[in-house]
Design a protein around this motif. Structure first.
Motif, short mmCIF file in Angstrom:
data_model
loop_
_atom_site.label_atom_id
_atom_site.label_comp_id
_atom_site.label_asym_id
_atom_site.label_seq_id
_atom_site.Cartn_x
_atom_site.Cartn_y
_atom_site.Cartn_z
N SER A 1 -5.34 33.61 30.24
CA SER A 1 -6.66 34.06 30.68
C SER A 1 -7.14 35.24 29.86
O SER A 1 -8.33 35.34 29.53
CB SER A 1 -6.61 34.42 32.17
OG SER A 1 -7.88 34.86 32.61
N ALA A 2 -6.23 36.15 29.54
CA ALA A 2 -6.60 37.32 28.73
C ALA A 2 -7.08 36.89 27.34
O ALA A 2 -8.07 37.43 26.82
CB ALA A 2 -5.43 38.28 28.61
N ARG A 3 -6.40 35.93 26.73
CA ARG A 3 -6.84 35.44 25.42
C ARG A 3 -8.22 34.79 25.53
O ARG A 3 -9.08 34.98 24.65
CB ARG A 3 -5.83 34.45 24.86
CG ARG A 3 -4.53 35.09 24.40
CD ARG A 3 -3.68 34.13 23.59
NE ARG A 3 -3.24 32.98 24.37
CZ ARG A 3 -2.12 32.95 25.08
NH1 ARG A 3 -1.30 34.01 25.09
NH2 ARG A 3 -1.77 31.87 25.76
N LEU A 4 -8.44 34.04 26.61
CA LEU A 4 -9.73 33.40 26.82
C LEU A 4 -10.82 34.44 27.00
O LEU A 4 -11.88 34.37 26.35
CB LEU A 4 -9.64 32.49 28.05
CG LEU A 4 -10.94 31.90 28.59
CD1 LEU A 4 -11.66 31.08 27.53
CD2 LEU A 4 -10.66 31.06 29.84
N THR A 5 -10.60 35.42 27.87
CA THR A 5 -11.61 36.44 28.11
C THR A 5 -11.86 37.26 26.85
O THR A 5 -13.01 37.61 26.54
CB THR A 5 -11.17 37.35 29.27
OG1 THR A 5 -11.16 36.57 30.47
CG2 THR A 5 -12.12 38.52 29.46
N ALA A 6 -10.81 37.57 26.08
CA ALA A 6 -10.98 38.29 24.83
C ALA A 6 -11.86 37.51 23.86
O ALA A 6 -12.72 38.09 23.17
CB ALA A 6 -9.63 38.58 24.19
N ALA A 7 -11.67 36.19 23.81
CA ALA A 7 -12.49 35.36 22.93
C ALA A 7 -13.95 35.37 23.37
O ALA A 7 -14.87 35.45 22.54
CB ALA A 7 -11.95 33.93 22.91
N VAL A 8 -14.17 35.29 24.68
CA VAL A 8 -15.54 35.33 25.21
C VAL A 8 -16.17 36.68 24.89
O VAL A 8 -17.32 36.75 24.42
CB VAL A 8 -15.54 35.07 26.73
CG1 VAL A 8 -16.93 35.31 27.32
CG2 VAL A 8 -15.09 33.65 27.03
#
Length: 229
Positions: free
Chosen positions: A174-181
């Motif tokens: 989730s952290a990688r996803l949110t960082a990408a967003v």
């Protein structure tokens, strides 16, 4: 979990918000602007709605995802509104949700047109990411129209009251996803811009709840934003 768009809902069968009826809204806005001589209003309205005219739409690739490695499983079109973000709506929020159930049941309700809500993503306990709605589009996930228009909604498999729902694999993915967003839209990595569903104005939801470790999560997002890992 996601909530229907807006606190003032249209009658059943007229689920869409006002923007869905593009021709009527655009013509009314344009006519009103002409009547009072406010060309700026007309230009603003047309700049947000031109692409919704018949035959004009943002090109889309079937099954394409915005986050590398995500699996595509389409939500029902009744649970989101087609848009052209960030050109028509600025994206400056990530909203963290918890499904209050298993992954399969969350997918099932987001594919149900009667549900009236869905998030852009679901992150499973094992860290697998599923995308259901393109980030271009406005997902009905927060229960507030303005928040929906400016945010990306991320569901997390599990239960608010069960601390074991939030696994290491889930936090990392989730952290990688949110960082990408955040990287894609220039969103600051802080608690003003990465919020829980419970913090949306007027909501009656409590997710992600007391067991969600915000300090850990923001640290992981910040590291992923900086290092890409």
């Amino acid at each position: 979990m996601g909530a229907s768009e807006g606190r003032a809902q249209a009658p059943k069968g007229a689920r869409g918000d006002g923007d869905r009826r593009l021709g009527r809204r655009a013509l009314l806005a344009g006519g009103a602007a002409a009547a009072v001589g406010t060309a700026v209003l007309a230009r603003d309205e047309l700049s947000r709605l031109w692409w919704r005219l018949p035959g004009v739409d943002r090109p889309r690739v079937a099954g394409a995802v915005d986050f590398r490695g995500a699996r595509w499983v389409a939500a029902s079109p009744a649970n989101y509104r087609r848009a052209d973000r960030p050109d028509d709506y600025r994206v400056d929020r990530v909203v963290v949700h918890v499904t209050q159930g298993g992954y399969a049941s969350a997918v099932r309700v987001f594919q149900d047109p009667a549900h009236g809500a869905a998030a852009h993503y679901i992150v499973r306990k094992d860290g697998r990411v599923t995308q259901l709605i393109r980030e271009l589009d406005v997902a009905f996930h927060a229960g507030d129209r303005l928040v929906n228009e400016r945010s990306v909604g991320i569901e997390h498999e599990g239960f608010v009251a069960d601390a074991s729902s939030f696994t290491d694999a889930m936090y990392a993915a989730s952290a990688r996803l949110t960082a990408a967003v955040c990287g894609r839209y220039g969103i600051p990595v802080d608690r003003e811009h990465i919020i829980g569903h419970a913090e949306v104005p007027g909501t009656d939801h409590t997710d992600p709840g007391p067991h969600w470790d915000w300090q850990r999560y923001l640290g992981l997002v910040g590291r992923a934003r900086t290092t890409g890992t």
